[in-house]
Design a protein around this motif. Structure first.
Motif, PDB file in Angstrom:
ATOM      1  N   LEU A 177      75.875  33.516  51.828  1.00  0.00           N
ATOM      2  CA  LEU A 177      74.088  34.202  50.965  1.00  0.00           C
ATOM      3  C   LEU A 177      73.033  34.259  52.009  1.00  0.00           C
ATOM      4  N   SER A 178      73.133  34.269  53.062  1.00  0.00           N
ATOM      5  CA  SER A 178      72.141  34.595  53.739  1.00  0.00           C
ATOM      6  C   SER A 178      70.743  33.483  53.684  1.00  0.00           C
ATOM      7  N   VAL A 179      70.944  32.413  53.581  1.00  0.00           N
ATOM      8  CA  VAL A 179      69.440  31.572  52.931  1.00  0.00           C
ATOM      9  C   VAL A 179      69.039  31.026  54.555  1.00  0.00           C
ATOM     10  N   ASP A 180      68.209  30.887  54.532  1.00  0.00           N
ATOM     11  CA  ASP A 180      67.104  30.897  55.552  1.00  0.00           C
ATOM     12  C   ASP A 180      67.078  29.437  56.525  1.00  0.00           C
ATOM     13  N   ASP A 181      66.980  28.991  54.922  1.00  0.00           N
ATOM     14  CA  ASP A 181      66.898  26.972  54.884  1.00  0.00           C
ATOM     15  C   ASP A 181      67.898  26.528  53.929  1.00  0.00           C
ATOM     16  N   VAL A 182      68.025  24.871  53.896  1.00  0.00           N
ATOM     17  CA  VAL A 182      69.098  24.272  52.766  1.00  0.00           C
ATOM     18  C   VAL A 182      68.218  22.978  53.585  1.00  0.00           C
ATOM     19  N   VAL A 183      67.638  22.611  52.057  1.00  0.00           N
ATOM     20  CA  VAL A 183      67.481  20.988  52.359  1.00  0.00           C
ATOM     21  C   VAL A 183      67.374  19.966  51.495  1.00  0.00           C
ATOM     22  N   GLY A 184      68.189  18.940  51.903  1.00  0.00           N
ATOM     23  CA  GLY A 184      69.274  18.115  50.541  1.00  0.00           C
ATOM     24  C   GLY A 184      69.228  16.856  50.596  1.00  0.00           C
ATOM     25  N   THR A 185      69.735  16.127  50.087  1.00  0.00           N
ATOM     26  CA  THR A 185      69.866  14.936  50.698  1.00  0.00           C
ATOM     27  C   THR A 185      70.626  14.247  51.375  1.00  0.00           C
ATOM     28  N   GLU A 186      70.115  13.594  52.586  1.00  0.00           N
ATOM     29  CA  GLU A 186      70.691  13.487  54.043  1.00  0.00           C
ATOM     30  C   GLU A 186      72.244  12.484  53.574  1.00  0.00           C
ATOM     31  N   LEU A 187      73.074  12.063  54.433  1.00  0.00           N
ATOM     32  CA  LEU A 187      73.606  11.135  54.715  1.00  0.00           C
ATOM     33  C   LEU A 187      73.798  10.597  55.993  1.00  0.00           C
ATOM     34  N   HIS A 188      73.901   8.934  55.210  1.00  0.00           N
ATOM     35  CA  HIS A 188      74.671   8.046  56.776  1.00  0.00           C
ATOM     36  C   HIS A 188      75.602   8.147  57.624  1.00  0.00           C
ATOM     37  N   SER A 189      75.440   8.064  58.690  1.00  0.00           N
ATOM     38  CA  SER A 189      76.805   8.235  59.333  1.00  0.00           C
ATOM     39  C   SER A 189      76.549   7.615  60.854  1.00  0.00           C
ATOM     40  N   ILE A 190      77.552   6.507  61.256  1.00  0.00           N
ATOM     41  CA  ILE A 190      77.645   5.989  62.038  1.00  0.00           C
ATOM     42  C   ILE A 190      79.251   6.330  63.248  1.00  0.00           C
TER      43      ILE A 190
END
Length: 551
Positions: free
Chosen positions: A189-202
């Motif tokens: 879609l050529s979107v410039d940026d995506v802001v969403g829910t961030e997930l925790h990782s280890i």
């Protein structure tokens, strides 16, 4: 004993707290919404209150003076996406396991009573807990784009495309985990940026929890992104409360009506209008896993395994004509259309070379059943299991052009041979570039157009266990094969008698088969497929030795 009683009391308290809080929130939402609806009932409104708060997005007019457009992928870009359950199911099944997908399905009744945030956190935990980051990356690259494209709102996409043509920056703000949508939004879609829910990782694994910032609140994220002194120029969203708050932060706000968010002739995006052609995709599921469809799949699964074993035994142990009849009784549909057997009047000094389109590993088997003659199939590093259950002779090739040419020439001197010059399978209506090696071996060439149709499971994979490919194909309720044996290639079109180059012959046959099937020819190769679906060239390192992936 005391410890056990303490543990039970603790578990009871946790369940009580979870359900009590959830029910309280749900009751408050019903109360507030009920009061809101009563307050806004037509009998309580003045005439000017009948107008919507924001105009419909079809009235949006873009111009070069505007700089930013913000929206959400859920409920706006994707049709019928009020719940993102189906996309979480794709991640759980394709990136995790069938067991993880089963647990997610079992949680669905609980999701119906939990509020949106708790439901989202529960889906995230079941789907992502213990999932590798690289597995999510593969699913986001190779599986999800197909289903996103099939549910993409054509009208909203056209607005995004217009924004890109004007140089307007397009930003996505969503409560959905960013890792699930960012790749598709930016690549397709050529979107410039995506802001969403961030997930925790280890350590390369997701923990199943959201990061310390919590589930994204869209209108707050917009304010943080742009600051107090700036506002985005245009906001597009649904009629939902969260989207209304989002677009209220914009200079101009537009909403999708309920009709604009449903699947219809004017909102469904046809394949020819996809932002990028969908040539390759991976994953086993051939259907969109809604809760009901997923339940049907799990109910069918044990019967499907049993049916696949029966169908395999039919193909292995019964004669060709009988196996076709009995296979049809078990639900396998073999459609034979306009087969031309002029190849039988061939020069008996050498065998016939059947050149097939490549849809699954079972292509040579179904061709053998169609013409009721034993054939030899050449392939690349077929799995041991596939070799064991194959009802026809298979010979491995090495991808060394000279060595493979000698091997195939020797096999042709012994009898008829089947080759798939694409070198790998393709699910969509496209033909990959044909290798020209086969054209140099003989003038006795018979093109064969083959196609398949499945409703539940795909019988091919780029990243999964290839030994299960035939099993998954035969697990479908009614798998179908379309086989059309075309006329033998004219002598004037061959390399030997006709003086054509091997590339000319390969390209001619590719186009002829594509026209027969209604497919499109491409110059894409096996290497292109694996670079897209697996992020490599189809080469697997095994104890320090480079080994090429079979398909």
């Amino acid at each position: 004993m005391d410890f056990l009683m303490f543990f039970l009391k603790l578990a009871e308290w946790l369940v009580y707290q979870l359900l009590a809080n959830s029910c309280y929130r749900a009751a408050m939402k019903v109360k507030n919404h009920g009061f809101f609806l009563l307050r806004n009932h037509p009998s309580h409104k003045s005439p000017h209150h009948h107008l919507p708060l924001f105009p419909t997005f079809t009235k949006c007019c873009l111009n070069k003076d505007q700089e930013t457009l913000v929206s959400d992928i859920q409920n706006t870009l994707l049709l019928n996406s009020r719940s993102f359950f189906s996309y979480f199911m794709l991640v759980a099944f394709e990136g995790g396991s069938i067991l993880r997908a089963f647990f997610l399905l079992l949680s669905y009744p609980l999701l119906l009573v939990l509020d949106h945030e708790l439901g989202l956190r529960l889906m995230i935990f079941i789907t992502f807990c213990g999932l590798k980051l690289k597995d999510m990356k593969n699913v986001g690259r190779a599986v999800l784009p197909k289903f996103y494209l099939e549910n993409l709102n054509l009208q909203v996409y056209n607005l995004f495309a217009s924004a890109n043509s004007y140089g307007i920056r397009v930003l996505i703000f969503t409560r959905v985990p960013r890792v699930m949508v960012e790749g598709f939004c930016k690549e397709y879609l050529s979107v410039d940026d995506v802001v969403g829910t961030e997930l925790h990782s280890i350590g390369g694994y997701f923990s199943g929890f959201v990061s310390s910032s919590g589930v994204l609140v869209k209108h707050k994220a917009v304010k943080e992104w742009f600051g107090n002194d700036r506002k985005p120029d245009i906001g597009v969203g649904s009629c939902g409360l969260h989207d209304q708050l989002l677009i209220s932060q914009c200079k101009e706000g537009y909403v999708l009506s309920k009709e604009d968010g449903k699947r219809s002739a004017r909102t469904i995006m046809p394949r020819e209008k996809y932002p990028k052609p969908l040539v390759f995709h991976d994953g086993r599921l051939a259907f969109f896993p809604t809760p009901l469809a997923t339940l049907c799949m799990f109910l069918w699964f044990p019967l499907g395994v049993l049916l696949a074993i029966i169908r395999l035994c039919v193909g292995i142990f019964l004669p060709y004509h009988m196996s076709r009849i009995v296979g049809g009784l078990t639900g396998v549909n073999i459609a034979i259309q306009g087969c031309d057997y002029s190849w039988e009047n061939k020069n008996k000094q050498t065998g016939v070379l059947f050149v097939c389109t490549h849809r699954t590993l079972l292509d040579p088997v179904f061709l053998t059943m169609t013409i009721a003659k034993p054939l030899t199939a050449v392939t690349y590093s077929l799995s041991k299991m596939s070799e064991m259950i194959s009802p026809i002779k298979t010979v491995r090739l090495t991808r060394d052009r000279k060595q493979d040419g000698d091997t195939m020439h020797e096999l042709l001197s012994e009898g008829d041979l089947v080759v798939c010059p694409e070198g790998t399978t393709c699910r969509e209506p496209y033909l990959l570039r044909f290798s020209s090696l086969f054209a140099e071996l003989t003038d006795e060439i018979v093109p064969v157009a083959m196609n398949t149709h499945v409703t539940m499971f795909y019988g091919t994979t780029a990243s999964g266990l290839k030994c299960l490919d035939p099993i998954f194909f035969l697990m479908n309720p009614r798998p179908s094969y379309h086989v059309q044996v075309l006329g033998k290639l004219g002598k004037e079109l061959t390399c030997g008698a006709g003086g054509k180059s091997s590339h000319e012959v390969a390209n001619y046959i590719q186009k002829k088969l594509a026209d027969t099937l209604g497919f499109e020819c491409t110059n894409l190769t096996r290497k292109d497929k694996y670079l897209m679906l697996a992020g490599n060239q189809g080469i697997v390192e095994d104890h320090g030795k480079s080994k090429k992936n079979p398909f």
